[in-house]
Design a protein around this motif. Structure first.
Motif, mmCIF file in Angstrom:
data_model
loop_
_atom_site.group_PDB
_atom_site.id
_atom_site.type_symbol
_atom_site.label_atom_id
_atom_site.label_comp_id
_atom_site.label_asym_id
_atom_site.label_seq_id
_atom_site.Cartn_x
_atom_site.Cartn_y
_atom_site.Cartn_z
ATOM 1 N N LYS A 104 0.735 -1.337 -0.030
ATOM 2 C CA LYS A 104 0.052 0.052 0.068
ATOM 3 C C LYS A 104 1.048 1.290 -0.036
ATOM 4 O O LYS A 104 1.807 1.282 0.922
ATOM 5 N N HIS A 105 0.439 2.149 -0.820
ATOM 6 C CA HIS A 105 1.305 3.570 -0.963
ATOM 7 C C HIS A 105 0.359 4.584 -0.006
ATOM 8 O O HIS A 105 0.943 5.194 1.082
ATOM 9 N N ASP A 106 -0.872 4.531 -0.240
ATOM 10 C CA ASP A 106 -1.836 5.573 0.685
ATOM 11 C C ASP A 106 -3.249 5.218 0.322
ATOM 12 O O ASP A 106 -3.389 4.034 0.126
ATOM 13 N N SER A 109 -3.940 4.303 -3.087
ATOM 14 C CA SER A 109 -2.658 3.733 -4.264
ATOM 15 C C SER A 109 -1.732 2.558 -3.769
ATOM 16 O O SER A 109 -1.606 2.593 -2.432
ATOM 17 N N ASN A 111 0.999 -0.802 -4.941
ATOM 18 C CA ASN A 111 1.765 -1.328 -5.915
ATOM 19 C C ASN A 111 1.897 -2.929 -5.722
ATOM 20 O O ASN A 111 2.240 -3.333 -5.013
ATOM 21 N N PRO A 128 2.240 0.275 -10.399
ATOM 22 C CA PRO A 128 1.356 0.963 -9.434
ATOM 23 C C PRO A 128 -0.279 0.888 -9.917
ATOM 24 O O PRO A 128 -0.455 0.975 -11.128
#
Lengths: 182, 178
Positions: A104-106, A109, A111, A128
Motif C-alpha cells: 500500500k502507498h496511501d 494507491s 503497488n 502501481p
C-alpha cells in the motif's frame, strides 16, 4: 493464549474475490511509432482479483492475455503483431501476469510486484495501481494501473525490428478494470 | 530577378514554388511506388514516414501557392492566344491545384483512418482528421491511388502543353517560368 495468537491469521475475513465487467474494462497499451504514440488493446483476457484494500499484502492478482486478440485499429498492423518477430502468437498464445506481493502507498494507491511472462520471457515488474470505489455504483470498484515496459526485455520486435528508428522500445501498459464482488 | 510576378514573367517566388513542387511531386511518385511494393520492414515504414511528412508539406505549399497567386498579378498570356485557350489554361491550372490539395488530403485521411500518428519531421504532430475506421481507410486508399493516376496524367498534359507553346506555337509561355 499462544494458540490463539497462532490462529489469528486464519481468523482474518476471507480475501474478497472480484470479477470484471468486460464492457467497462480495458487492457490497453500505448506504443510509439516515429516517436509519436498510438494506442492498442487486447480484447481477450481473464483476470483473477482477490483483494482487500485493508489487507493488501494478502491480495492476489492474476491475468491471462490472449496475444492474438491484439487490436490497434489497423488490421495489417495487428496481423503483423501476431507474427514471429512480435508476439509470435502461434507459439506463445498467452501472456501472463502473476502477483508476488502487493503494497500500500496511501489510501487508494498500491503497488503490485509480479511476474510478467510475454513471448516465453519472464520479468519481474512493478505496477502501481489505484483502487477506487465507484461513487454511484455500490460495491463496484475501479482498478486503474499503468506502467512502462521495454519490449526488448520480452524479445518483442526481434530481428530487424530490434531498433527504435520507427517503433519505439518503450510500451506503456494502461489498464482499467471495473470490478464487482463475486 | 523580382520576387513577385510581373506582366512579362513569373517572379522568383512563383518559380521556386513551381519547380520545387514539380521535383517533390516526382519524388513522391517514386517513393510511393517503392514503399507500397516493399515487404514489411523498418525501411518500408521509414519510407512511409518520409512520404507522409513530405505530403503534408506539399499540402501547405499548394495552399501557399494559391494565396501567392491570388495576391499577385499574373504574367499576361500571349496576345495572339484565343480566349478559349486562355480559359482552358486557367481551368487546367486550377485543376492541378485541386489535385495537389486533394492528393495529400486523401493521404492524411488514410493515415488517420489507419490509426497512425503523423509526425512532421519531428517538429510537430499533425492531428488525425477522421477517426480510425477500416472502411474509410480502404476508400481513402482507392481515392489516393486514383488521384495519383489522374495527377500523373494531368502533369503529363501540363508538360505537353508547355512544350506545345514552346515548340509549336513558339511563344514565351514556357520561358516565363524559367
Amino acid at each position: 493464549m499462544l494458540t490463539l495468537l497462532f490462529y489469528c491469521p486464519s481468523s482474518y475475513p476471507a480475501n474478497p474475490r472480484w470479477q470484471i465487467s468486460s464492457e467497462q474494462s480495458r487492457l490497453g497499451f500505448t506504443a510509439y511509432y516515429d516517436g509519436r504514440p498510438f494506442e492498442g488493446e487486447f480484447h481477450s483476457y481473464q483476470v483473477e482479483v482477490e483483494f482487500d484494500p485493508q489487507y493488501p499484502d494478502r491480495g492476489e492478482l492474476k491475468c491471462i492475455i490472449e496475444t492474438a486478440s491484439v487490436d490497434t485499429k489497423n488490421r495489417e498492423r495487428d496481423e503483423a503483431l501476431r507474427l514471429q518477430e512480435w508476439f509470435n502468437s502461434t507459439h506463445f498464445p498467452q501472456a501472463t501476469f502473476r502477483s508476488l506481493s502487493i503494497r500500500k502507498h496511501d489510501e487508494s494507491s498500491f503497488n503490485v510486484n509480479g511476474e510478467l511472462t510475454l513471448k516465453g520471457q519472464t520479468r519481474i515488474i512493478d505496477i502501481p495501481f489505484q483502487w477506487n470505489p465507484v461513487k454511484q455504483q455500490a460495491e463496484r470498484v475501479q482498478l486503474t494501473a499503468s506502467t512502462r515496459i521495454d519490449r526488448r526485455d520480452f524479445n518483442i520486435g526481434s530481428g530487424e525490428w530490434n531498433d527504435d528508428e520507427t517503433i519505439g522500445f518503450e510500451v506503456d501498459i494502461v489498464i482499467t478494470l471495473m470490478l464487482k464482488p463475486t | 530577378m523580382p520576387w513577385r510576378n510581373s506582366a512579362r514573367a513569373w517572379g522568383t517566388g512563383a518559380k521556386f514554388f513551381h519547380w520545387g513542387s514539380a521535383i517533390t511531386i516526382m519524388l513522391m511518385f517514386l517513393l510511393g511506388i517503392i514503399m507500397i511494393n516493399l515487404p514489411l520492414s523498418p525501411l518500408k515504414l521509414e519510407l512511409f514516414i518520409w512520404h507522409k511528412a513530405i505530403g503534408i508539406t506539399l499540402l501547405g505549399v499548394a495552399l501557399m501557392r494559391l494565396v501567392w497567386r491570388w495576391s499577385s498579378s499574373l504574367p499576361a498570356p500571349p496576345r495572339d492566344l484565343s480566349k478559349t485557350a486562355v480559359r482552358l489554361a486557367r481551368i487546367g491550372h486550377y485543376w492541378l491545384y485541386a489535385l495537389m490539395i486533394a492528393m495529400p488530403f486523401s493521404g492524411w485521411v488514410i493515415n488517420s483512418a489507419a490509426n497512425f500518428p503523423l509526425n512532421w519531421f519531428d517538429i510537430f504532430e499533425v492531428p488525425p482528421i477522421v477517426a480510425p475506421n477500416p472502411d474509410v481507410e480502404n476508400l481513402a486508399k482507392q481515392i489516393h491511388l486514383i488521384l495519383a493516376i489522374v495527377l500523373g496524367v494531368s502533369i503529363a498534359g501540363h508538360i505537353l502543353a508547355a512544350l506545345y507553346h514552346h515548340k509549336i506555337r513558339r511563344d514565351d509561355v514556357l520561358q516565363k517560368m524559367l
